[in-house]
Write an enzyme that holds these catalytic residues in place. Structure first.
Site, short mmCIF file in Angstrom:
data_model
loop_
_atom_site.label_atom_id
_atom_site.label_comp_id
_atom_site.label_asym_id
_atom_site.label_seq_id
_atom_site.Cartn_x
_atom_site.Cartn_y
_atom_site.Cartn_z
N HIS A 427 0.84 -1.33 -0.01
CA HIS A 427 -0.04 0.01 -0.31
C HIS A 427 0.78 1.35 0.04
O HIS A 427 0.60 2.20 -0.76
CB HIS A 427 -0.99 -0.13 1.31
N CYS A 802 -3.46 -1.24 -16.30
CA CYS A 802 -3.46 -0.06 -15.20
C CYS A 802 -3.11 -0.41 -13.86
O CYS A 802 -3.09 0.49 -13.09
CB CYS A 802 -4.89 0.32 -15.10
#
Length: 855
Positions: A427, A802
């Site tokens: 993250h 993406c």
């Protein structure tokens, strides 16, 4: 040639017509030949090929009488390495071969005892260290003297049980053998392999006449270059050591003078103006004829220059860009060559502040360089502290064991992020790259003490508020404040990328979640937004409270009422995004994460939430427990929320459509792309599509305006890739989210794999970290299957990638070969992707074969 019985041991005098080649004799030999062809005053030099050096390492030796006979009687020699690539290194040069008792006596008579002693002692020291492999400390002396020379010769004889060799041919033979075997050693082989050399990479050697006046007053050695190596600006730099020999006499000598304007006294330009002007002409000739900025090693004897060597100037990324563009603008190289001389990853260094490489580096700890750039700030351990620090105008470094979506606001506020855990797709790494915030993850040598607000580095203990610098490009943590270089988004950077855009044949979009991201993307000339993660819009304070009210709603109408308060906020977000992108495509991913990420995880946080919602603490705790999942990344998230809690997607669709109409009324034109995340079945798409189409029809009727939109899916599960033919019947585009697709294909947690991935790569289980470099065999096969089946079902299907791999040159090559329409990456990787895509086009062009063979 010498020694016809052993062709492998042939050697060649370097002349303009000699059979010298980069792949047989190495860069130094080839460069010296080019200098000879430019009529530069290069001392006589003989080159030994890779094969000859291999034979020497195996125990053979060339005809040394013939080799030495190429030079004048009594000529002192040097031997230098000549690998195929300058970056591969090689054994250190050995100077003054041939120095012995007889030559010592001769030079004492002609130049004095001091000069002769210094020459002989330096040779004994170098020979003992590099050839005899003796401890260099044994031969260290503070000041050359006859007594020190005698002691060195005695120490050599005691250690080797034989006198120091007096025969110049034996000296040369031992130097050649030592350098050849050093190259073949295990440690040297591993070192050059780490720099990109193959295990079979060869080494050439050059034997050159020493061009010096033996330390006479009018002699000296130096190096000169004509650009500043950090900025690339035209500037004469270098040093000159009177009575010195070789590069070490310059680099290790604080008394070595500057070439121009030396504040300490006379410069080379003042002492030897004619020699200085000769060097300037040689530098210009190198630039024009060798098509490169070169550093020249030279000697001066009685005002006359000898050119001993020339190497490509070592430079950082910003200098590399400026030099490449300048050479192309001057017509010395082509634009294609200029583009190929800059590595895409190096380009990312220009986008951020960097630690100045000219300053000292005291490294406290190291981690994974997850997001490039450097930042200095005061240590903070919570997002709240980071926001408070930013409100005071004080830069801070946010330190966490690992970050979560709750930390987004703190990451926005921080100048840099440092985590104890995580890998390249954790993250912290993904968000850091998206924000352009320097980030280091997986710094396992650190220990965070949250109770005492301290950071233990192993070397020292840092407390909250202490000043540190993190280098996200190198993955290094430094104490205090380091000297910085500002971003280099200058005319050379812009020009290079304009040239890249004129050549590349695959689109480049940006992943942008906020207006700030979109502005950065536009500044870097992204061709649209390929991924807008709408959930990041909900973590602002005013929205987070409403979002939590929606989560605690018990019925559909109650959820819809809470979402109605979020609607104008979302609509405003999309209006701003569409305005910034000015008609370029914007692909909006509908809400993806599990709802528990929006709830506090601590008892104190839950108590504050209970107060804010005016609900009993027990109810907040109960609801949090209900939403908890054993594996939330495989739980109620993505399209599953859209099916089970359709009000969320309906609100988002309405916000998108109303923003589209608002832009249209201003005279703009936008065709939004709505992407459904985490699909795995055609029926999921059908259900969500029906609701979105219904919202579109209602908005058209309510507003009296027509608009267009495109609906697609994000392929993140292996099943979606395999069933792409069915799913494409209801989708106009497919964008591959390779972060989750890699995670699910491997069965690896992208947040935890960094703890052991290095061991897997070292053991050869995986060639690379699949979260860092796209696995073209496994995950790539799923992409190819999905692309083929999807386009068989819908020929006009738009394909893209993406995930974090989107900015990787290797991934761009794969997508281009597979016929994808575009790649999408974080805004700060857009320039990298633009350059990488152009280089792929060039590599397929025959013109790339015209690249110079000297690098």
């Amino acid at each position: 040639m010498a020694n016809r019985n052993l062709n492998l041991l042939d050697y060649s005098e370097i002349t303009g017509a000699a059979p010298i080649a980069l792949r047989t004799h190495g860069w130094r030999a080839k460069c010296l030949q080019r200098l000879v062809r430019l009529d530069m005053p290069v001392p006589k030099t003989v080159a030994l090929s890779f094969e000859a050096v291999r034979a020497i390492a195996a125990g053979s030796m060339p005809d040394l009488s013939g080799l030495v006979g190429r030079f004048d009687a009594g000529q002192l020699l040097s031997v230098r390495p000549s690998a195929e690539n300058t970056d591969w290194g090689g054994p250190g040069a050995v100077l003054n071969i041939g120095m012995n008792n007889a030559r010592y006596a001769d030079i004492t008579e002609t130049h004095g005892e001091k000069v002769a002693t210094a020459l002989y002692l330096s040779f004994v020291q170098a020979y003992a260290q590099h050839v005899a492999r003796l401890d260099p400390d044994m031969f260290a002396v503070s000041e050359p003297s006859p007594r020190a020379l005698e002691a060195a010769l005695d120490d050599y004889e005691k250690e080797m049980e034989e006198p120091f060799p007096q025969d110049p041919k034996k000296q040369l033979a031992e130097v050649l053998r030592s350098m050849a075997r050093a190259w073949e050693g295990t440690s040297a082989r591993l070192l050059r392999q780490a720099k990109g050399a193959s295990a079979e990479a060869g080494l050439g050697l050059v034997v050159q006449a020493m061009a010096g006046g033996y330390g006479a007053p009018e002699t000296g050695a130096g190096v000169i270059q004509f650009i500043e190596p950090v900025t690339g600006a035209p500037q004469i730099t270098g040093r000159y050591a009177e009575r010195g020999q070789g590069r070490e006499a310059v680099s290790n000598n604080p008394q070595a003078m500057y070439l121009t304007c030396d504040p300490r006294g006379a410069s080379l330009e003042e002492l030897h103006p004619a020699a200085f002007q000769s060097l300037v002409r040689h530098g210009a000739d190198c630039r024009e004829k060798l098509r490169e900025e070169m550093q020249i090693e030279f000697t001066v004897v009685n005002g006359e220059v000898s050119v001993l060597d020339a190497v490509k100037v070592q430079r950082n990324s910003r200098a590399a860009v400026r030099v490449a563009v300048s050479l192309a603008e001057d017509g010395i190289i082509t634009r294609k060559e200029a583009l190929m001389r800059v590595t895409p990853r190096a380009l990312s260094e220009l986008l951020h502040r960097q630690v100045d490489p000219r300053g000292p580096r005291d490294v406290l700890a190291r981690g994974i360089a997850a997001s490039p750039g450097a930042a200095t700030g005061r240590l903070v351990f919570t997002s709240t502290a980071a926001q408070a620090s930013a409100s005071r105008g004080e830069p801070c470094i946010l330190v966490r064991r690992e970050t979560s979506p709750e930390d987004i606001r703190g990451m926005h506020a921080a100048a840099g992020v440092l985590t104890e855990r995580g890998g390249m797709t954790s993250h912290a790494a993904v968000i850091g790259r998206g924000l352009g915030v320097p980030c280091i993850v997986g710094a396992t040598g650190l220990r965070i003490d949250l109770k005492n607000r301290q950071l233990h580095t192993g070397r020292r203990i840092l407390s909250e508020g202490d000043l540190i610098t993190i280098d996200g490009t190198a993955g290094e943590i430094l104490p205090g404040e380091a000297d910085m270089l500002e971003p280099a988004l200058d005319q050379w950077f812009t020009t290079l990328l304009d040239w890249a855009d004129a050549l590349r044949d695959i689109g480049v979009r940006a992943n942008a979640d906020t207006p700030a991201d979109a502005r950065i993307a536009r500044g870097f000339k992204a061709e649209g937004i390929g991924l807008c993660r709408t959930e990041h819009m909900f973590f602002e304070d005013d929205r987070l409270t409403v979002m939590r009210e929606m989560i605690f709603a018990d019925t559909g109408p109650d959820r819809a009422a809470a979402l109605a308060r979020l609607l104008p906020m979302q609509r405003s977000d999309f209006i701003e995004l569409f305005s910034i992108m000015e008609g370029l495509p914007v692909c909006i991913r509908l809400f993806d994460p599990p709802l528990h990420e929006f709830l506090p995880h601590t008892r104190e946080g839950m108590k504050q939430l209970a107060d804010a919602l005016d609900k009993p603490l027990s109810e907040v705790v109960r609801r949090s427990e209900e939403l908890a999942e054993f594996n939330p990344m495989l739980g109620l998230r993505g399209v599953r929320l859209g099916v089970t809690l359709p009000e969320i997607y309906e609100m988002q669709a309405r916000a998108i459509f109303e923003a589209t109409i608002a832009i249209g009324r201003r005279g703009g034109k936008v065709v939004p792309e709505i992407m459904i995340p985490l699909v795995s079945a055609m029926r999921e798409v059908e259900l969500v599509k029906a609701r979105i189409d219904a919202v579109a029809a209602a908005v058209r009727v309510e507003r009296g305006n027509g608009f267009e939109y495109r609906l697609g899916v994000m392929v993140e599960t292996p099943r979606a890739a395999l069933r792409a033919g069915e799913i494409a019947q209801h989708a106009e585009f497919m964008s591959f989210g390779t972060n989750d697709l890699t995670q699910m294909t491997y069965g690896l947690s992208r947040d935890d794999a960094g703890r052991f991935m290095s061991y897997y790569v070292q053991a050869g289980v995986f060639p690379e970290d699949p979260f860092h470099v796209l696995d073209t065999d496994g995950v790539g096969e799923l992409l190819l299957i999905a692309a083929e089946r999807g386009r068989r079902s819908r020929k006009s299907l738009t394909l893209s990638i993406c995930g974090e791999h989107g900015g990787s040159p290797e991934s761009i090559a794969f997508c281009r070969d597979a016929g994808f329409d575009y790649v999408s990456c974080s805004p700060f990787r857009v320039p990298v992707a633009r350059l990488a895509a152009a280089q792929l086009t060039i590599k397929g062009d025959e013109a790339s074969d015209q690249m110079p063979d000297l690098r």
